[in-house]
Design a protein around this motif. Structure first.
Motif, PDB file in Angstrom:
ATOM      1  N   SER A 117       0.816  -1.213   0.000  1.00  0.00           N
ATOM      2  CA  SER A 117       0.000   0.000   0.000  1.00  0.00           C
ATOM      3  C   SER A 117       0.852   1.266   0.000  1.00  0.00           C
ATOM      4  CB  SER A 117      -0.944   0.007   1.205  1.00  0.00           C
ATOM      5  OG  SER A 117      -0.232   0.189   2.419  1.00  0.00           O
ATOM      6  N   THR A 118       2.088   1.175   0.494  1.00  0.00           N
ATOM      7  CA  THR A 118       2.976   2.340   0.439  1.00  0.00           C
ATOM      8  C   THR A 118       3.514   2.555  -0.966  1.00  0.00           C
ATOM      9  OG1 THR A 118       4.948   1.061   1.047  1.00  0.00           O
ATOM     10  CG2 THR A 118       3.643   1.988   2.836  1.00  0.00           C
ATOM     11  N   ARG A 119       3.580   1.482  -1.758  1.00  0.00           N
ATOM     12  CA  ARG A 119       4.023   1.606  -3.150  1.00  0.00           C
ATOM     13  C   ARG A 119       2.938   2.179  -4.041  1.00  0.00           C
ATOM     14  NH1 ARG A 119       5.775  -3.854  -5.265  1.00  0.00           N
ATOM     15  NH2 ARG A 119       5.458  -4.833  -3.225  1.00  0.00           N
ATOM     16  N   TYR A 120       1.694   1.869  -3.731  1.00  0.00           N
ATOM     17  CA  TYR A 120       0.555   2.327  -4.535  1.00  0.00           C
ATOM     18  C   TYR A 120      -0.346   3.168  -3.637  1.00  0.00           C
ATOM     19  CZ  TYR A 120       2.245  -1.357  -7.628  1.00  0.00           C
ATOM     20  OH  TYR A 120       3.029  -2.141  -8.439  1.00  0.00           O
ATOM     21  N   GLU A 121      -0.193   4.476  -3.719  1.00  0.00           N
ATOM     22  CA  GLU A 121      -0.856   5.376  -2.786  1.00  0.00           C
ATOM     23  C   GLU A 121      -2.374   5.373  -2.932  1.00  0.00           C
ATOM     24  OE1 GLU A 121       0.849   9.213  -3.225  1.00  0.00           O
ATOM     25  OE2 GLU A 121       2.790   8.629  -2.356  1.00  0.00           O
ATOM     26  N   GLN A 122      -2.890   4.942  -4.089  1.00  0.00           N
ATOM     27  CA  GLN A 122      -4.332   4.930  -4.285  1.00  0.00           C
ATOM     28  C   GLN A 122      -4.963   3.585  -3.900  1.00  0.00           C
ATOM     29  OE1 GLN A 122      -4.727   6.115  -8.425  1.00  0.00           O
ATOM     30  NE2 GLN A 122      -4.916   8.265  -7.849  1.00  0.00           N
ATOM     31  N   LEU A 123      -4.139   2.649  -3.457  1.00  0.00           N
ATOM     32  CA  LEU A 123      -4.640   1.350  -3.027  1.00  0.00           C
ATOM     33  C   LEU A 123      -5.075   1.451  -1.573  1.00  0.00           C
ATOM     34  CD1 LEU A 123      -5.018  -1.677  -3.691  1.00  0.00           C
ATOM     35  CD2 LEU A 123      -2.687  -2.043  -2.865  1.00  0.00           C
ATOM     36  N   GLU A 124      -6.317   1.043  -1.291  1.00  0.00           N
ATOM     37  CA  GLU A 124      -6.883   1.122   0.059  1.00  0.00           C
ATOM     38  C   GLU A 124      -7.256  -0.276   0.529  1.00  0.00           C
ATOM     39  OE1 GLU A 124     -10.190   3.642  -0.604  1.00  0.00           O
ATOM     40  OE2 GLU A 124      -8.996   5.448  -0.916  1.00  0.00           O
ATOM     41  N   LEU A 125      -6.907  -0.589   1.778  1.00  0.00           N
ATOM     42  CA  LEU A 125      -7.111  -1.934   2.315  1.00  0.00           C
ATOM     43  C   LEU A 125      -8.110  -1.923   3.464  1.00  0.00           C
ATOM     44  CD1 LEU A 125      -3.375  -3.086   2.511  1.00  0.00           C
ATOM     45  CD2 LEU A 125      -4.980  -3.444   0.621  1.00  0.00           C
ATOM     46  N   SER A 126      -8.978  -2.920   3.474  1.00  0.00           N
ATOM     47  CA  SER A 126      -9.824  -3.208   4.633  1.00  0.00           C
ATOM     48  C   SER A 126      -9.530  -4.660   5.003  1.00  0.00           C
ATOM     49  CB  SER A 126     -11.308  -3.027   4.299  1.00  0.00           C
ATOM     50  OG  SER A 126     -11.621  -1.673   4.067  1.00  0.00           O
ATOM     51  N   VAL A 127      -8.786  -4.856   6.093  1.00  0.00           N
ATOM     52  CA  VAL A 127      -8.295  -6.175   6.450  1.00  0.00           C
ATOM     53  C   VAL A 127      -8.962  -6.653   7.733  1.00  0.00           C
ATOM     54  CG1 VAL A 127      -6.259  -7.586   6.925  1.00  0.00           C
ATOM     55  CG2 VAL A 127      -6.082  -5.620   5.388  1.00  0.00           C
ATOM     56  N   THR A 128      -9.505  -7.860   7.703  1.00  0.00           N
ATOM     57  CA  THR A 128     -10.054  -8.492   8.890  1.00  0.00           C
ATOM     58  C   THR A 128      -9.364  -9.831   9.093  1.00  0.00           C
ATOM     59  OG1 THR A 128     -11.847  -9.454   7.572  1.00  0.00           O
ATOM     60  CG2 THR A 128     -12.306  -7.371   8.696  1.00  0.00           C
ATOM     61  N   PHE A 129      -9.470 -10.364  10.316  1.00  0.00           N
ATOM     62  CA  PHE A 129      -8.795 -11.616  10.655  1.00  0.00           C
ATOM     63  C   PHE A 129      -9.809 -12.607  11.217  1.00  0.00           C
ATOM     64  CE2 PHE A 129      -5.744  -8.203  10.962  1.00  0.00           C
ATOM     65  CZ  PHE A 129      -4.648  -8.701  10.276  1.00  0.00           C
ATOM     66  N   SER A 130      -9.785 -13.819  10.689  1.00  0.00           N
ATOM     67  CA  SER A 130     -10.703 -14.846  11.164  1.00  0.00           C
ATOM     68  C   SER A 130     -10.194 -16.216  10.732  1.00  0.00           C
ATOM     69  CB  SER A 130     -12.111 -14.621  10.608  1.00  0.00           C
ATOM     70  OG  SER A 130     -12.977 -15.682  10.973  1.00  0.00           O
ATOM     71  N   ASP A 131     -10.417 -17.205  11.590  1.00  0.00           N
ATOM     72  CA  ASP A 131     -10.113 -18.582  11.229  1.00  0.00           C
ATOM     73  C   ASP A 131     -11.379 -19.357  10.886  1.00  0.00           C
ATOM     74  OD1 ASP A 131      -7.219 -18.670  11.587  1.00  0.00           O
ATOM     75  OD2 ASP A 131      -7.638 -18.307  13.698  1.00  0.00           O
ATOM     76  N   GLN A 132     -12.491 -18.645  10.811  1.00  0.00           N
ATOM     77  CA  GLN A 132     -13.752 -19.251  10.404  1.00  0.00           C
ATOM     78  C   GLN A 132     -13.890 -19.170   8.882  1.00  0.00           C
ATOM     79  OE1 GLN A 132     -15.945 -20.698  12.714  1.00  0.00           O
ATOM     80  NE2 GLN A 132     -14.197 -20.339  14.062  1.00  0.00           N
ATOM     81  N   THR A 133     -14.603 -20.115   8.311  1.00  0.00           N
ATOM     82  CA  THR A 133     -14.888 -20.089   6.876  1.00  0.00           C
ATOM     83  C   THR A 133     -16.173 -19.308   6.653  1.00  0.00           C
ATOM     84  OG1 THR A 133     -13.812 -22.216   6.516  1.00  0.00           O
ATOM     85  CG2 THR A 133     -15.345 -21.468   4.819  1.00  0.00           C
ATOM     86  N   VAL A 134     -16.075 -18.174   5.991  1.00  0.00           N
ATOM     87  CA  VAL A 134     -17.242 -17.331   5.765  1.00  0.00           C
ATOM     88  C   VAL A 134     -17.475 -17.170   4.264  1.00  0.00           C
ATOM     89  CG1 VAL A 134     -16.911 -16.077   7.925  1.00  0.00           C
ATOM     90  CG2 VAL A 134     -15.882 -15.193   5.823  1.00  0.00           C
ATOM     91  N   ASP A 135     -18.682 -16.793   3.924  1.00  0.00           N
ATOM     92  CA  ASP A 135     -19.068 -16.587   2.530  1.00  0.00           C
ATOM     93  C   ASP A 135     -18.489 -15.267   2.033  1.00  0.00           C
ATOM     94  OD1 ASP A 135     -20.404 -16.649   0.058  1.00  0.00           O
ATOM     95  OD2 ASP A 135     -22.134 -15.604   0.907  1.00  0.00           O
ATOM     96  N   LEU A 136     -17.629 -15.327   1.024  1.00  0.00           N
ATOM     97  CA  LEU A 136     -16.993 -14.114   0.524  1.00  0.00           C
ATOM     98  C   LEU A 136     -18.014 -13.130  -0.012  1.00  0.00           C
ATOM     99  CD1 LEU A 136     -14.420 -15.869   0.827  1.00  0.00           C
ATOM    100  CD2 LEU A 136     -13.601 -14.855  -1.308  1.00  0.00           C
ATOM    101  N   MET A 137     -18.874 -13.599  -0.902  1.00  0.00           N
ATOM    102  CA  MET A 137     -19.828 -12.704  -1.531  1.00  0.00           C
ATOM    103  C   MET A 137     -20.813 -12.136  -0.516  1.00  0.00           C
ATOM    104  SD  MET A 137     -22.205 -13.435  -4.892  1.00  0.00           S
ATOM    105  CE  MET A 137     -20.721 -13.830  -5.824  1.00  0.00           C
TER     106      MET A 137
END
Length: 313
Positions: A117-137
């Motif tokens: 993200s520091t290399r691409y200033e227009q790239l924005e991240l929303s990061v979450t953490f989980s070990d559960q299997t969830v539906d992506l869509m």
């Protein structure tokens, strides 16, 4: 209707700018007769005359002059929008929602994403953490990293990043107190620490004498839903735990933990990057996927189970 409307506007602007039906027709790649009919359709639709036509020249009416200004402004806005969108489509830009395994993601993937993200200033991240299997869509997740077997989902794309090896280990103080298990069945006499509700397993996978993987029931003393906390409990002498080698490798090297039943270690667990199948992968997604693949191929990568074999013996 809308498509023809824009074609007629383009034709009108070209005639007005060149001041000639002949020159405009050549520029547009059409006959003079077809161009004339196009302008007449536009005038009919607008209910006003836009051009004065003579055998020698073409000039704008008052309404035509006003309309030309509006058309040129509108076309400039469209050109700017296309240029901006085209630029964004070439460079990674916009927000990407990513879900990572808890401990592994924090330790070995998040630092790479932050650097990206520091290399691409227009790239924005929303990061979450989980070990559960969830539906992506259903949860609005663009990309996930998963450890373990995947379901056969035709709506998802998966790229294998590597493998995760697991080891059973305990602290020297615990093993001095309870003894080390020599065969898998000895686990029934031990306190075991498992992840909860990370699959709600009360068995561990080990290889039998024929080299086949089997599930062995274990007595559960503690259920802890976080890898780092399981590590802390194991270091404190609370019991045995079956954990990834990347989590305990430094403690195995230092002697703070001791591996047991190493020759019966279960199968490696695959690690995948998965995302929703689309006809076109946007640059913001492509650059992240490529970075994960590059990270996985780096010598010494924690995605490679063979890097940890010596730690599990």
């Amino acid at each position: 209707m809308v498509k023809n409307q824009f074609v007629e506007i383009r034709n009108f602007v070209t005639v007005a700018q060149t001041g000639s039906f002949t020159s405009a027709a050549q520029a547009l790649g059409m006959t003079g007769s077809a161009l004339s009919k196009s302008i007449m359709r536009l005038e009919t639709r607008l209910g006003t005359k836009l051009l004065h036509r003579t055998t020698r020249r073409v000039s704008l009416t008052n309404d035509g002059d006003s309309y030309l200004t509006d058309c040129q402004n509108a076309m400039a806005i469209l050109d700017e929008a296309e240029n901006r969108l085209g630029s964004e489509q070439q460079l990674p830009a916009g927000r990407v929602r990513i879900e990572l395994p808890t401990a592994f993601g924090r330790r070995y993937i998040l630092p790479t994403l932050i650097e990206l993200s520091t290399r691409y200033e227009q790239l924005e991240l929303s990061v979450t953490f989980s070990d559960q299997t969830v539906d992506l869509m259903g949860n609005g997740i663009d990309l996930a990293v998963r450890v373990g077997p995947l379901d056969n989902n035709v709506d998802l794309v998966a790229r294998r990043l590597g493998e995760q090896r697991r080891v059973i280990c305990g602290s020297p103080s615990y093993l001095a107190r309870r003894g080390a298990p020599l065969v898998a069945k000895d686990l029934s006499q031990h306190d075991c620490v498992i992840g909860w509700p990370l699959g709600q397993r009360t068995s561990w996978l080990l290889k039998n004498g024929e080299g086949m993987t089997e599930a062995y029931e274990i007595p559960v003393r503690h259920e802890i839903g976080d890898c780092e906390a399981i590590l802390a409990a194991t270091l404190a002498g609370c019991g045995l735990a079956q954990v990834p080698t990347w989590l305990v490798e430094e403690h195995l090297r230092s002697g703070a933990l001791v591996s047991v039943l190493a020759d019966q270690a279960g199968d490696d667990m695959p690690i995948h990057a998965i995302w929703i199948k689309t006809p076109y992968i946007q640059p913001k997604m492509r650059v992240i996927i490529e970075e994960l693949l590059l990270l996985a191929q780096t010598p010494g990568s924690r995605f490679r189970a063979d890097q940890h074999k010596k730690c599990s013996r």
